[in-house]
Write a protein that holds these residues in place. Structure first.
Motif, PDB file in Angstrom:
ATOM      1  N   THR A 122       0.843  -1.190   0.000  1.00  0.00           N
ATOM      2  CA  THR A 122       0.000   0.000   0.000  1.00  0.00           C
ATOM      3  C   THR A 122       0.880   1.242   0.000  1.00  0.00           C
ATOM      4  O   THR A 122       2.068   1.202   0.341  1.00  0.00           O
ATOM      5  CB  THR A 122      -0.921   0.015   1.224  1.00  0.00           C
ATOM      6  OG1 THR A 122      -0.127   0.054   2.418  1.00  0.00           O
ATOM      7  CG2 THR A 122      -1.800  -1.227   1.247  1.00  0.00           C
ATOM      8  N   PHE A 123       0.284   2.358  -0.362  1.00  0.00           N
ATOM      9  CA  PHE A 123       1.070   3.589  -0.444  1.00  0.00           C
ATOM     10  C   PHE A 123       1.501   4.071   0.939  1.00  0.00           C
ATOM     11  O   PHE A 123       2.544   4.720   1.076  1.00  0.00           O
ATOM     12  CB  PHE A 123       0.255   4.663  -1.156  1.00  0.00           C
ATOM     13  CG  PHE A 123       1.045   5.899  -1.449  1.00  0.00           C
ATOM     14  CD1 PHE A 123       2.174   5.846  -2.253  1.00  0.00           C
ATOM     15  CD2 PHE A 123       0.680   7.117  -0.910  1.00  0.00           C
ATOM     16  CE1 PHE A 123       2.917   6.982  -2.525  1.00  0.00           C
ATOM     17  CE2 PHE A 123       1.405   8.259  -1.182  1.00  0.00           C
ATOM     18  CZ  PHE A 123       2.528   8.193  -1.995  1.00  0.00           C
ATOM     19  N   ASN A 124       0.719   3.763   1.961  1.00  0.00           N
ATOM     20  CA  ASN A 124       1.112   4.184   3.309  1.00  0.00           C
ATOM     21  C   ASN A 124       2.430   3.539   3.736  1.00  0.00           C
ATOM     22  O   ASN A 124       3.170   4.111   4.535  1.00  0.00           O
ATOM     23  CB  ASN A 124       0.015   3.816   4.315  1.00  0.00           C
ATOM     24  CG  ASN A 124      -1.221   4.674   4.140  1.00  0.00           C
ATOM     25  OD1 ASN A 124      -1.162   5.746   3.545  1.00  0.00           O
ATOM     26  ND2 ASN A 124      -2.358   4.211   4.654  1.00  0.00           N
ATOM     27  N   GLU A 125       2.741   2.357   3.215  1.00  0.00           N
ATOM     28  CA  GLU A 125       3.974   1.681   3.591  1.00  0.00           C
ATOM     29  C   GLU A 125       5.205   2.300   2.935  1.00  0.00           C
ATOM     30  O   GLU A 125       6.312   2.202   3.473  1.00  0.00           O
ATOM     31  CB  GLU A 125       3.877   0.204   3.215  1.00  0.00           C
ATOM     32  CG  GLU A 125       2.736  -0.542   3.897  1.00  0.00           C
ATOM     33  CD  GLU A 125       2.603  -1.960   3.371  1.00  0.00           C
ATOM     34  OE1 GLU A 125       3.438  -2.347   2.540  1.00  0.00           O
ATOM     35  OE2 GLU A 125       1.675  -2.677   3.778  1.00  0.00           O
ATOM     36  N   VAL A 126       5.044   2.886   1.777  1.00  0.00           N
ATOM     37  CA  VAL A 126       6.205   3.353   1.000  1.00  0.00           C
ATOM     38  C   VAL A 126       6.197   4.850   0.761  1.00  0.00           C
ATOM     39  O   VAL A 126       7.139   5.376   0.161  1.00  0.00           O
ATOM     40  CB  VAL A 126       6.253   2.609  -0.358  1.00  0.00           C
ATOM     41  CG1 VAL A 126       6.465   1.133  -0.154  1.00  0.00           C
ATOM     42  CG2 VAL A 126       4.978   2.855  -1.164  1.00  0.00           C
ATOM     43  N   ALA A 127       5.171   5.563   1.199  1.00  0.00           N
ATOM     44  CA  ALA A 127       5.036   6.985   0.839  1.00  0.00           C
ATOM     45  C   ALA A 127       6.202   7.811   1.346  1.00  0.00           C
ATOM     46  O   ALA A 127       6.839   8.557   0.587  1.00  0.00           O
ATOM     47  CB  ALA A 127       3.709   7.524   1.367  1.00  0.00           C
ATOM     48  N   ALA A 128       6.489   7.728   2.627  1.00  0.00           N
ATOM     49  CA  ALA A 128       7.508   8.594   3.210  1.00  0.00           C
ATOM     50  C   ALA A 128       8.905   8.219   2.752  1.00  0.00           C
ATOM     51  O   ALA A 128       9.706   9.079   2.354  1.00  0.00           O
ATOM     52  CB  ALA A 128       7.409   8.535   4.734  1.00  0.00           C
ATOM     53  N   GLU A 129       9.247   6.938   2.773  1.00  0.00           N
ATOM     54  CA  GLU A 129      10.624   6.515   2.528  1.00  0.00           C
ATOM     55  C   GLU A 129      10.997   6.516   1.057  1.00  0.00           C
ATOM     56  O   GLU A 129      12.150   6.810   0.713  1.00  0.00           O
ATOM     57  CB  GLU A 129      10.814   5.103   3.095  1.00  0.00           C
ATOM     58  CG  GLU A 129      12.233   4.579   2.980  1.00  0.00           C
ATOM     59  CD  GLU A 129      12.399   3.212   3.609  1.00  0.00           C
ATOM     60  OE1 GLU A 129      13.514   2.656   3.536  1.00  0.00           O
ATOM     61  OE2 GLU A 129      11.407   2.699   4.175  1.00  0.00           O
ATOM     62  N   TYR A 130      10.053   6.225   0.160  1.00  0.00           N
ATOM     63  CA  TYR A 130      10.405   6.028  -1.244  1.00  0.00           C
ATOM     64  C   TYR A 130       9.823   7.090  -2.167  1.00  0.00           C
ATOM     65  O   TYR A 130      10.200   7.136  -3.346  1.00  0.00           O
ATOM     66  CB  TYR A 130       9.930   4.652  -1.712  1.00  0.00           C
ATOM     67  CG  TYR A 130      10.578   3.519  -0.973  1.00  0.00           C
ATOM     68  CD1 TYR A 130      11.857   3.083  -1.306  1.00  0.00           C
ATOM     69  CD2 TYR A 130       9.924   2.879   0.077  1.00  0.00           C
ATOM     70  CE1 TYR A 130      12.461   2.046  -0.623  1.00  0.00           C
ATOM     71  CE2 TYR A 130      10.518   1.829   0.764  1.00  0.00           C
ATOM     72  CZ  TYR A 130      11.790   1.418   0.407  1.00  0.00           C
ATOM     73  OH  TYR A 130      12.397   0.383   1.088  1.00  0.00           O
ATOM     74  N   PHE A 131       8.926   7.944  -1.699  1.00  0.00           N
ATOM     75  CA  PHE A 131       8.322   8.939  -2.569  1.00  0.00           C
ATOM     76  C   PHE A 131       8.603  10.364  -2.084  1.00  0.00           C
ATOM     77  O   PHE A 131       9.342  11.118  -2.734  1.00  0.00           O
ATOM     78  CB  PHE A 131       6.800   8.707  -2.660  1.00  0.00           C
ATOM     79  CG  PHE A 131       6.413   7.580  -3.585  1.00  0.00           C
ATOM     80  CD1 PHE A 131       6.039   7.819  -4.890  1.00  0.00           C
ATOM     81  CD2 PHE A 131       6.401   6.276  -3.132  1.00  0.00           C
ATOM     82  CE1 PHE A 131       5.675   6.800  -5.741  1.00  0.00           C
ATOM     83  CE2 PHE A 131       6.048   5.234  -3.971  1.00  0.00           C
ATOM     84  CZ  PHE A 131       5.680   5.492  -5.270  1.00  0.00           C
ATOM     85  N   ILE A 132       7.995  10.726  -0.957  1.00  0.00           N
ATOM     86  CA  ILE A 132       7.967  12.144  -0.570  1.00  0.00           C
ATOM     87  C   ILE A 132       9.314  12.593  -0.039  1.00  0.00           C
ATOM     88  O   ILE A 132       9.842  13.642  -0.464  1.00  0.00           O
ATOM     89  CB  ILE A 132       6.844  12.368   0.469  1.00  0.00           C
ATOM     90  CG1 ILE A 132       5.485  12.038  -0.161  1.00  0.00           C
ATOM     91  CG2 ILE A 132       6.870  13.800   0.974  1.00  0.00           C
ATOM     92  CD1 ILE A 132       4.323  12.152   0.771  1.00  0.00           C
ATOM     93  N   ALA A 133       9.891  11.854   0.891  1.00  0.00           N
ATOM     94  CA  ALA A 133      11.183  12.271   1.458  1.00  0.00           C
ATOM     95  C   ALA A 133      12.281  12.346   0.396  1.00  0.00           C
ATOM     96  O   ALA A 133      13.021  13.345   0.332  1.00  0.00           O
ATOM     97  CB  ALA A 133      11.582  11.327   2.597  1.00  0.00           C
ATOM     98  N   PRO A 134      12.472  11.350  -0.486  1.00  0.00           N
ATOM     99  CA  PRO A 134      13.478  11.504  -1.547  1.00  0.00           C
ATOM    100  C   PRO A 134      13.202  12.668  -2.473  1.00  0.00           C
ATOM    101  O   PRO A 134      14.134  13.360  -2.910  1.00  0.00           O
ATOM    102  CB  PRO A 134      13.414  10.169  -2.294  1.00  0.00           C
ATOM    103  CG  PRO A 134      12.842   9.204  -1.326  1.00  0.00           C
ATOM    104  CD  PRO A 134      11.882   9.996  -0.502  1.00  0.00           C
ATOM    105  N   LEU A 135      11.932  12.917  -2.784  1.00  0.00           N
ATOM    106  CA  LEU A 135      11.601  14.004  -3.702  1.00  0.00           C
ATOM    107  C   LEU A 135      11.925  15.367  -3.084  1.00  0.00           C
ATOM    108  O   LEU A 135      12.530  16.233  -3.737  1.00  0.00           O
ATOM    109  CB  LEU A 135      10.114  13.914  -4.067  1.00  0.00           C
ATOM    110  CG  LEU A 135       9.632  14.808  -5.212  1.00  0.00           C
ATOM    111  CD1 LEU A 135      10.330  14.431  -6.507  1.00  0.00           C
ATOM    112  CD2 LEU A 135       8.115  14.696  -5.372  1.00  0.00           C
ATOM    113  N   ILE A 136      11.579  15.582  -1.813  1.00  0.00           N
ATOM    114  CA  ILE A 136      11.848  16.886  -1.170  1.00  0.00           C
ATOM    115  C   ILE A 136      13.343  17.060  -0.909  1.00  0.00           C
ATOM    116  O   ILE A 136      13.929  18.115  -1.213  1.00  0.00           O
ATOM    117  CB  ILE A 136      11.036  16.983   0.134  1.00  0.00           C
ATOM    118  CG1 ILE A 136       9.524  17.002  -0.172  1.00  0.00           C
ATOM    119  CG2 ILE A 136      11.436  18.222   0.918  1.00  0.00           C
ATOM    120  CD1 ILE A 136       8.654  17.013   1.062  1.00  0.00           C
ATOM    121  N   ASN A 137      13.980  16.051  -0.350  1.00  0.00           N
ATOM    122  CA  ASN A 137      15.409  16.175  -0.032  1.00  0.00           C
ATOM    123  C   ASN A 137      16.245  16.347  -1.294  1.00  0.00           C
ATOM    124  O   ASN A 137      17.190  17.161  -1.309  1.00  0.00           O
ATOM    125  CB  ASN A 137      15.869  14.936   0.744  1.00  0.00           C
ATOM    126  CG  ASN A 137      15.186  14.811   2.086  1.00  0.00           C
ATOM    127  OD1 ASN A 137      14.696  15.801   2.640  1.00  0.00           O
ATOM    128  ND2 ASN A 137      15.122  13.607   2.629  1.00  0.00           N
TER     129      ASN A 137
END
Length: 1010
Positions: free
Chosen positions: A804-819
């Motif tokens: 599900t997206f909740n499992e991967v949202a922070a580590e693989y999507f949003i945090a890499p994109l912002i950082n």
């Protein structure tokens, strides 16, 4: 054969050695030649390799051959096939499956072939399986296998069971071969194609019937019943070569055999076959297929001698194959069901009636009657008369049947009546029967004149043949089927059974097409017709004589070299499909990343390769989602290939197919594809179109993982046409495609967030709350609870676990994109500072056209981050860093200059400082609205207001300044009065309302921190 050996340990040891690695080639040859020599199947030129012979009769065919075949297919051929081919020793191994022609006459050879079918079908297919089955189908056909099994001395029950198992394996070959070749894009051998294979099987089955006896009837009927279930007896002629048909293939051979002098044994064999079916269903299918392959006159009422002779010829064929007697009740029921229960051409009625009449002419000898041939006992014909009269007079048939069926049944009835002598007891009984009289009355009362004339014609003819007088005197004219009635009445003047067969050309009627009974003799190729050229001077055909013509003004035809250049033109060859579809993801990646840029060697082949890869990329990626680790191993390579792919060949739907493949890749392998795509986005080697594809894939893949709706068109092509290079910003926005996915999604979630704020604000006004309660609130009623829904949580079965997206949202999507964005922005600004004092082209600018900091790309970047943030609102990391980091990024991009060129001059007023693009401001404010709305939904904004007070107040001030500028009528660059201007105003007001909602709850707690 199959003599039990007292000690078969040596054979067991040999099989064990074959199942394990063999040291060298000579050892392998010694192992595989010993059993063959023991079975007398070893060719003489190979016997020198048998250095360790086995004891005589130590190899038992039924026990050891299956084990040897499995060991060779599973352990020897996959490893030693290339060495066997180089040494030309592959034929030695083939002796275990298909003994050669010199040894095939032995009984052991036939037994090995029977076992080989079972072994090959039961194991996973390989290329060697296809090769062996191709040889077996030619060298050991059906009749050879039959003779091999039934030559054994065993009980008939056991032999029939073995034959049934053998047939099961033989008929399974085309499907197995088709599945294997289809999954690997291989060409199916011609002899194993579905239609040709079963047609050849039909020919060998006919040869088996030729040599059969009474004891083999059961096995033959088992074979035919199996073919019926596989559709080899179709009710209509095949339209393509891939559709097999038993009688369409064998009926010419049957005609040739029946044209010979001694046909009694052959006819008896067919007669036993038709009477030996256990299933009436199978018998009806065989009969229907046979009837459909018969030749009938073009006109159903053709009275010429040639037409009558052709009808008699077909009836003769039926009488030879399926003669009817007085005791054939079950056979007659099947024939009656086929003749009267199916739709046939009207001319078939003549063949059926003539056939039944011929059967009656032959019955007098079976019954021992001394009556002359002109006065037979009407046994079967009376059965036909009863059945057809019952159908003809049925009121349901009269009312609901089509006119074609009415004429067909009427023809059968009148033709049957014509074969009875005048005033015969059968005809008198028919005319006086109550059902027949009631049927005539129903026909006459019909509203359809054509149907009514069918009843009138039968009534007249039946009455006249029974010695009565009846004439309706309504047969003149050309309306209502009257010409047909007159033609049918003329046809009844003579009988087809009395026709002279001599008018038929015997050579054309029964062509010599008998196939040799030798099972391994192949049909020779047809000889080409010889072309004879006359050289004597004069030819009467003037159409081929040349003549002089004036010089043409047209251009010359292209030369061979020009044709080759045209053929190599990639713009003309793009549509050719010569590339095989990839089966594995590694093949797909190799096709996508084969070359960089345009191929100079063979651009047409490269274009075809890319097109085929894109057409099947999405399907293949989704298919491999839960199939082992193949997708995880190839996801990064596919991401590189799809992102870097360019439309150098103007392929159809290139952008759509690439976008769909990227979306599927991100959704199916988020842990690998998403970080790779984000890393590639911040590299300077990609165009705006490629960056758009990356951002769309991240956003739409995230929504798919979060089980959120995706628009029908998931392709965003904002940057494909690039009209902004020629048009001002308002016109650019006007002519952008209206099917962009991210703007639609963003507009929907922003409107939903603002509406929630509006409802919360209305809840604070007592008058509105009171009015809504009285007008809107529905009355509470008792409703039934779905038992299935209530029991669902307690069900033992649970759906398979998916990411599900909740499992991967922070580590693989949003945090890499912002950082990664902050690192990229730092590097870009550092480059600008280093070249700030240079002149001309030496000065670096990070916000040029096509770069990441371009307003067009930044807008899409913010929209993507907004969609990701909205889809991840229920992740544990939302309040911790997703919300504040995203809000900080929105505030920075909405207020700070991204480049040195964006910084205002010193002393500029507030209006001059507002140089941000309206699209960037609107996207940043929409991101802020989504973040503030999510915080409000989760904890009422407590964490954001208490832990990030300065950030919250900064966002409030920023939105207030933007809203005040818009309210004062100040125009923002790129805004205008279009959709972006409305979105900007709506987003600014939404941020203000959301911040006010949060501050109304926690303003007092924020005094110490603000």
């Amino acid at each position: 054969m199959d003599v039990p050996s007292s000690d078969d340990s040596e054979v067991r040891n040999l099989i064990h050695n074959l199942q394990h690695p063999v040291s060298d080639f000579s050892t392998l040859l010694s192992l595989i030649t010993a059993p063959l020599d023991c079975l007398s199947l070893l060719p003489p030129n190979i016997r020198r390799y048998n250095v360790n012979p086995l004891p005589s009769s130590s190899v038992r065919t039924s026990v050891h051959i299956p084990l040897l075949q499995r060991a060779l297919l599973q352990h020897i051929l996959p490893i030693w096939d290339s060495e066997l081919k180089e040494q030309e020793s592959l034929s030695v191994l083939d002796q275990y499956f298909c003994p050669d022609l010199f040894l095939s006459a032995s009984s052991v050879a036939g037994d090995i072939a029977v076992i080989a079918y079972a072994t090959i079908i039961s194991l996973p297919f390989t290329d060697h399986s296809i090769r062996l089955l191709t040889r077996l189908s030619k060298e050991y056909p059906l009749d050879r296998l039959h003779s091999s099994i039934f030559s054994r001395k065993d009980s008939s029950i056991k032999l029939n069971q073995e034959w049934e198992d053998c047939i099961q394996n033989v008929v399974a070959v085309p499907a197995k071969v088709g599945n294997y070749c289809g999954t690997r894009n291989l060409a199916v051998p011609a002899s194993l194609e579905h239609g040709k294979y079963f047609n050849n099987l039909s020919v060998r089955c006919e040869a088996l019937i030729l040599t059969s006896s009474q004891e083999y009837v059961t096995s033959i009927n088992v074979t035919l019943t199996k073919l019926v279930k596989l559709g080899v007896f179709p009710p209509r002629p095949p339209s393509t070569d891939s559709q097999p048909s038993f009688f369409h293939t064998t009926l010419p051979i049957v005609r040739s055999r029946l044209s010979q002098n001694d046909t009694d044994s052959y006819s008896s064999s067919w007669s036993r076959v038709f009477r030996g079916f256990e299933s009436s269903f199978a018998l009806q299918h065989v009969l229907a297929s046979l009837f459909d392959c018969l030749n009938t006159p073009e006109s159903s009422t053709d009275c010429s001698p040639l037409a009558r002779a052709s009808v008699k010829r077909e009836a003769f064929i039926l009488n030879k194959l399926c003669p009817l007697g007085a005791d054939d009740d079950e056979l007659w029921q099947a024939i009656s069901a086929v003749v009267l229960g199916r739709e046939w051409k009207e001319s078939m009625s003549r063949v059926f009636v003539c056939w039944i009449a011929e059967c009656d002419y032959g019955c007098q000898f079976l019954l021992g009657c001394n009556r002359p041939a002109s006065d037979p006992q009407y046994v079967v014909l009376r059965l036909l008369l009863d059945d057809v009269a019952s159908l003809w007079s049925n009121p349901e048939h009269i009312k609901h049947s089509l006119i074609s069926l009415h004429r067909y049944v009427t023809s059968i009835l009148l033709l049957t009546i014509s074969y009875f002598p005048p005033s015969s007891p059968e005809l008198v009984s028919l005319v006086l029967s109550a059902d027949f009289i009631n049927g005539i009355s129903v026909y006459i009362s019909s509203m359809d004149n054509a149907v009514r004339h069918c009843g009138m014609l039968v009534a007249e003819v039946a009455a006249q043949r029974a010695g009565k007088s009846l004439d309706f005197k309504d047969w003149d004219g050309d309306d209502s089927g009257k010409p047909w009635a007159r033609s049918l009445r003329a046809l009844l003047a003579d009988r087809d059974a009395d026709a002279d067969m001599g008018v038929l050309d015997e050579e054309d009627t029964f062509p010599d097409v008998i196939v040799s009974e030798a099972p391994r003799r192949e049909t020779s190729e047809p000889k080409k017709a010889a072309i004879i050229i006359r050289v004597d001077g004069y030819d009467s055909d003037d159409s081929v004589t040349g003549y002089d013509s004036l010089p043409s003004s047209r251009s010359n035809s292209p030369t061979l070299s020009e044709l080759e250049d045209i053929e190599k033109d990639p713009s003309l060859n793009v549509g050719r499909k010569t590339i095989s579809r990839p089966v594995y993801l590694a093949q797909l990646g190799a096709m996508l990343r084969s070359t960089g840029g345009m191929s100079k060697d063979n651009p047409a082949e490269e274009a075809d390769k890319i097109e085929v890869a894109l057409n099947c990329a999405e399907e293949l990626i989704r298919k491999k989602k839960n199939y082992g680790t193949e997708l995880e191993e190839n996801a990064v390579n596919l991401a590189y290939g799809l992102v870097g792919l360019q439309d150098n060949y103007n392929l159809d739907r290139f952008n759509d197919l690439r976008q769909n493949a990227l979306n599927a890749l991100v959704a199916c392998s988020p842990r690998k594809a998403a970080p790779c795509a984000i890393e590639e986005f911040f590299k300077n080697q990609y165009s705006t179109d490629q960056r758009y594809a990356i951002l769309n894939a991240l956003a739409l893949g995230a929504r798919e993982l979060a089980s959120l709706p995706i628009p029908p068109s998931v392709i965003s092509r904002d940057a494909t046409s690039f009209p902004s290079k020629r048009l001002p910003a308002p016109l650019h926005q006007k002519y952008l495609p209206q099917t962009a996915a991210l703007p639609q999604i963003l507009s929907g979630i922003t409107r939903e967030a603002i509406e929630r704020g509006k409802d919360a604000a209305e809840d604070k006004v007592p008058q509105i709350v009171r009015e809504r309660r009285f007008r809107v609130q529905p009355s509470r009623r008792i409703s039934e609870v779905d038992s299935a829904t209530s029991m669902a949580p307690n069900a033992n079965t649970s759906p398979p676990k998916h990411t599900t997206f909740n499992e991967v949202a922070a580590e693989y999507f949003i945090a890499p994109l912002i950082n990664r964005f902050w690192l990229f922005l730092r590097d870009e600004q550092t480059r600008e500072e280093r070249t700030a004092y240079y002149e001309g082209r030496a000065k670096y600018h990070g916000t040029g056209t096509g770069l990441i900091l371009n307003p067009l790309v930044i807008t899409h970047f913010l929209r993507t981050l907004t969609v990701l943030a909205h889809a991840s609102q229920h992740t544990p990391e939302w309040l911790g860093f997703i919300a504040p980091d995203s809000l900080e990024l929105a505030l920075t991009l909405g207020t700070k200059p991204m480049s040195v060129g964006d910084q205002p001059a010193e002393g500029a007023n507030l209006t001059e400082r507002g140089t941000k693009e309206a699209s960037v401001l609107a996207s940043a404010l929409e991101l802020a609205v989504i973040i503030l709305d999510g915080c409000t939904q989760l904890d009422g904004g407590r964490a954001l207001s208490l832990d990030h007070t300065a950030l919250l107040m900064g966002v409030s001030e920023w939105a207030s300044v933007i809203f005040s500028k818009l309210d004062e009528g100040i125009k923002i660059q790129g805004g205008g009065g279009g959709e972006i201007g409305l979105s900007l105003r709506r987003a600014a007001s939404g941020v203000i309302l959301k911040v006010d909602e949060i501050l109304s709850k926690y303003r007092r707690s924020m005094i110490d921190t603000w």
